[in-house]
Enzyme design. Structure first.
Site, PDB file in Angstrom:
ATOM      1  N   LYS A  77       0.811  -1.206  -0.073  1.00  0.00           N
ATOM      2  CA  LYS A  77      -0.131  -0.005   0.007  1.00  0.00           C
ATOM      3  C   LYS A  77       0.992   1.010  -0.021  1.00  0.00           C
ATOM      4  O   LYS A  77       1.582   1.482   0.969  1.00  0.00           O
ATOM      5  CB  LYS A  77      -0.859  -0.096   1.300  1.00  0.00           C
ATOM      6  CG  LYS A  77      -1.705   1.215   1.362  1.00  0.00           C
ATOM      7  CD  LYS A  77      -2.895   0.890   2.415  1.00  0.00           C
ATOM      8  CE  LYS A  77      -3.720   2.259   2.752  1.00  0.00           C
ATOM      9  NZ  LYS A  77      -4.610   2.046   3.803  1.00  0.00           N
ATOM     10  N   ARG A 111     -10.898   9.189   1.914  1.00  0.00           N
ATOM     11  CA  ARG A 111     -10.886  10.019   3.279  1.00  0.00           C
ATOM     12  C   ARG A 111     -11.912  11.058   3.741  1.00  0.00           C
ATOM     13  O   ARG A 111     -12.233  11.002   4.871  1.00  0.00           O
ATOM     14  CB  ARG A 111      -9.539  10.710   3.730  1.00  0.00           C
ATOM     15  CG  ARG A 111      -8.151   9.718   3.389  1.00  0.00           C
ATOM     16  CD  ARG A 111      -6.750  10.443   3.676  1.00  0.00           C
ATOM     17  NE  ARG A 111      -5.757   9.524   3.369  1.00  0.00           N
ATOM     18  CZ  ARG A 111      -4.589   9.600   3.229  1.00  0.00           C
ATOM     19  NH1 ARG A 111      -4.109  10.916   3.251  1.00  0.00           N
ATOM     20  NH2 ARG A 111      -3.745   8.631   2.926  1.00  0.00           N
ATOM     21  N   LYS A 120      -1.906  -1.636  -4.088  1.00  0.00           N
ATOM     22  CA  LYS A 120      -2.782  -0.186  -3.901  1.00  0.00           C
ATOM     23  C   LYS A 120      -1.944   0.873  -4.059  1.00  0.00           C
ATOM     24  O   LYS A 120      -1.273   1.164  -3.325  1.00  0.00           O
ATOM     25  CB  LYS A 120      -3.598  -0.403  -2.798  1.00  0.00           C
ATOM     26  CG  LYS A 120      -4.521   0.618  -2.212  1.00  0.00           C
ATOM     27  CD  LYS A 120      -5.181   0.221  -0.869  1.00  0.00           C
ATOM     28  CE  LYS A 120      -5.769   1.614  -0.716  1.00  0.00           C
ATOM     29  NZ  LYS A 120      -6.526   1.746   0.784  1.00  0.00           N
TER      30      LYS A 120
HETATM   31  C1  PBG Z   1      -7.506   3.634   5.342  1.00  0.00           C
HETATM   32  C2  PBG Z   1      -7.606   3.042   3.923  1.00  0.00           C
HETATM   33  C3  PBG Z   1      -7.559   3.796   2.934  1.00  0.00           C
HETATM   34  C4  PBG Z   1      -8.112   3.068   1.803  1.00  0.00           C
HETATM   35  C5  PBG Z   1      -8.598   1.895   2.261  1.00  0.00           C
HETATM   36  N1  PBG Z   1      -8.422   1.961   3.582  1.00  0.00           N
HETATM   37  C6  PBG Z   1      -6.784   5.330   2.882  1.00  0.00           C
HETATM   38  C7  PBG Z   1      -5.837   5.507   3.330  1.00  0.00           C
HETATM   39  O1  PBG Z   1      -4.846   4.854   3.870  1.00  0.00           O
HETATM   40  O2  PBG Z   1      -5.467   6.741   3.703  1.00  0.00           O
HETATM   41  C8  PBG Z   1      -7.808   3.905   0.457  1.00  0.00           C
HETATM   42  C9  PBG Z   1      -9.260   3.402  -0.374  1.00  0.00           C
HETATM   43  C10 PBG Z   1      -9.449   4.392  -1.470  1.00  0.00           C
HETATM   44  O3  PBG Z   1      -8.778   5.533  -1.722  1.00  0.00           O
HETATM   45  O4  PBG Z   1     -10.436   4.157  -2.415  1.00  0.00           O
HETATM   46  N2  PBG Z   1      -6.770   2.427   6.233  1.00  0.00           N
HETATM   47 ZN    ZN Z   2      -6.247   3.265   8.051  1.00  0.00          ZN
END
Ligand code: PBG
Ligand code: ZN
Length: 334
Positions: free
Chosen positions: A202, A212, A255
């Site tokens: 990630k 967010r 991701k």
């Molecule tokens: C938070 C989380 C995020 C996403 C999934 N879980 C955002 C982040 O890490 O800031 C992103 C999903 C998306 O942007 O569609 N743990």
């Molecule tokens: Zn998170």
């Protein structure tokens, strides 16, 4: 010099021939997972401003929203809880309290859709007062406390449905989160009944911005760069995937999607036997949506090209907010 052995066009002059040349890049309902947002206010349903067409909704709206999608062949969902009314604190108490919207939704989802695979995102950021993905002590992530808490939350999701959630999906990027979850599952004898889908690779991306807003989980200070992967580093991505697989995660993830397909290919080549998920994130959704709105790209054709590229790179399942539209198109082979 012979010309006859230079002809390549002869292999793909009609649709069936073209499909034969695209081995393993087809898209079926099995290659899609649909993310949904469940609010702590049962009767509320609101469109997410930065993700036009995507809603967050309370429990009383979930069935009407999912029924037609399940009807068109949906195989799996990924659930995010969002809290507006419940309080937030340092330990994310409401991530697994009785009032948590995911905990409340799970038994009903299992009852309504016994064959739908349900994955629960496991993280602290939607529930913690500082909006970080782990527990903060003295302005820093405390990794040991964080994974202990992540293990607890994953276990409550696993136990919440009568049968248990099928998949828990830690998105927190804490070191050792897979082991922490496996250990807590073992305590309740759930090890072989619940899969762990780790958001392993990630990256620290600006393309999470709309999410967010949706999940109400932006960090209140600093950013997530001490735990999410630096954009330019495929070596860290590789190490995290290797570690999570060595800790026995059942599925792994890269991701965001489109900008990281080189990482997907590397992971697939190194670990051909573990399913790889690609998350087409909120910012990728919004980018394509606005390009289509502006008439620059046709949504269906553009999306199919992206999905096919994700499959070609080695992605097995694509987590996408466009799942309902794609399922409608599936009667034509994509
Ligand atoms: C938070 C989380 C995020 C996403 C999934 N879980 C955002 C982040 O890490 O800031 C992103 C999903 C998306 O942007 O569609 N743990
Ligand atoms: Zn998170």
């Amino acid at each position: 010099m012979s010309y006859t052995n230079k002809v390549i066009h002869s292999g793909y002059f009609n649709d069936t021939l073209r499909q034969w040349q695209c081995q393993n890049t087809q898209i079926t309902s099995l290659n899609l997972m649909y993310p949904i947002f469940i609010l702590d206010e049962k009767d509320v349903r609101e469109e997410i401003k930065s993700m036009p067409g995507i809603y967050r909704q309370g429990l009383n709206h979930i069935k009407a929203m999912l029924d037609p999608v399940v009807e068109s062949g949906l195989k799996s969902i990924l659930i995010f809880g969002v809290i507006n009314k419940l309080s937030k604190d340092q330990y994310g108490t409401h991530a697994d309290s009785f009032e948590n919207p995911v905990i409340q939704a799970l038994p009903l989802l299992k009852e309504w859709y016994p064959n739908l695979v349900i994955a629960c995102d496991v993280c602290l950021c939607p529930y913690s007062s500082d909006g970080h993905c782990g527990i903060i002590e003295n302005k820093q992530i405390d990794n040991v406390k964080s994974i202990k808490r992540i293990g607890e939350i994953a276990l409550s999701y696993a136990l919440a449905a009568l049968v248990s959630a099928d998949i828990v999906a830690p998105s927190c990027m804490m070191d050792g989160h897979v082991t922490a979850i496996k250990q807590s599952l073992m305590k309740e004898n759930l090890l072989s009944r619940v899969s762990v889908l780790s958001y392993s690779a990630k990256f620290c991306s600006v393309f999470y911005g709309p999410f967010r807003d949706a999940a109400n989980c932006a960090p209140s200070f600093s950013n997530r760069s001490s735990y999410q992967i630096p954009v330019g580093s495929s070596s860290i991505a590789e190490r995290v995937v290797d570690r999570d697989i060595s800790e026995s995660c059942d599925m792994t993830m890269v991701k965001p999607g489109m900008m990281y397909l080189d990482v997907v290919r590397k992971v697939k080549d190194k670990h051909p036997n573990i399913p790889i998920f690609i998350y087409q994130v909120s910012g990728e959704y919004a980018m394509l949506y606005h390009a289509a709105q502006a008439g620059v790209i046709q949504l269906k054709e553009g999306l199919i090209e992206i999905l096919r590229s994700m499959r070609r790179a080695g992605g097995d399942v694509i987590v996408t907010y466009y799942t309902p539209e794609i399922l409608k198109w599936l009667k034509d082979v994509l």
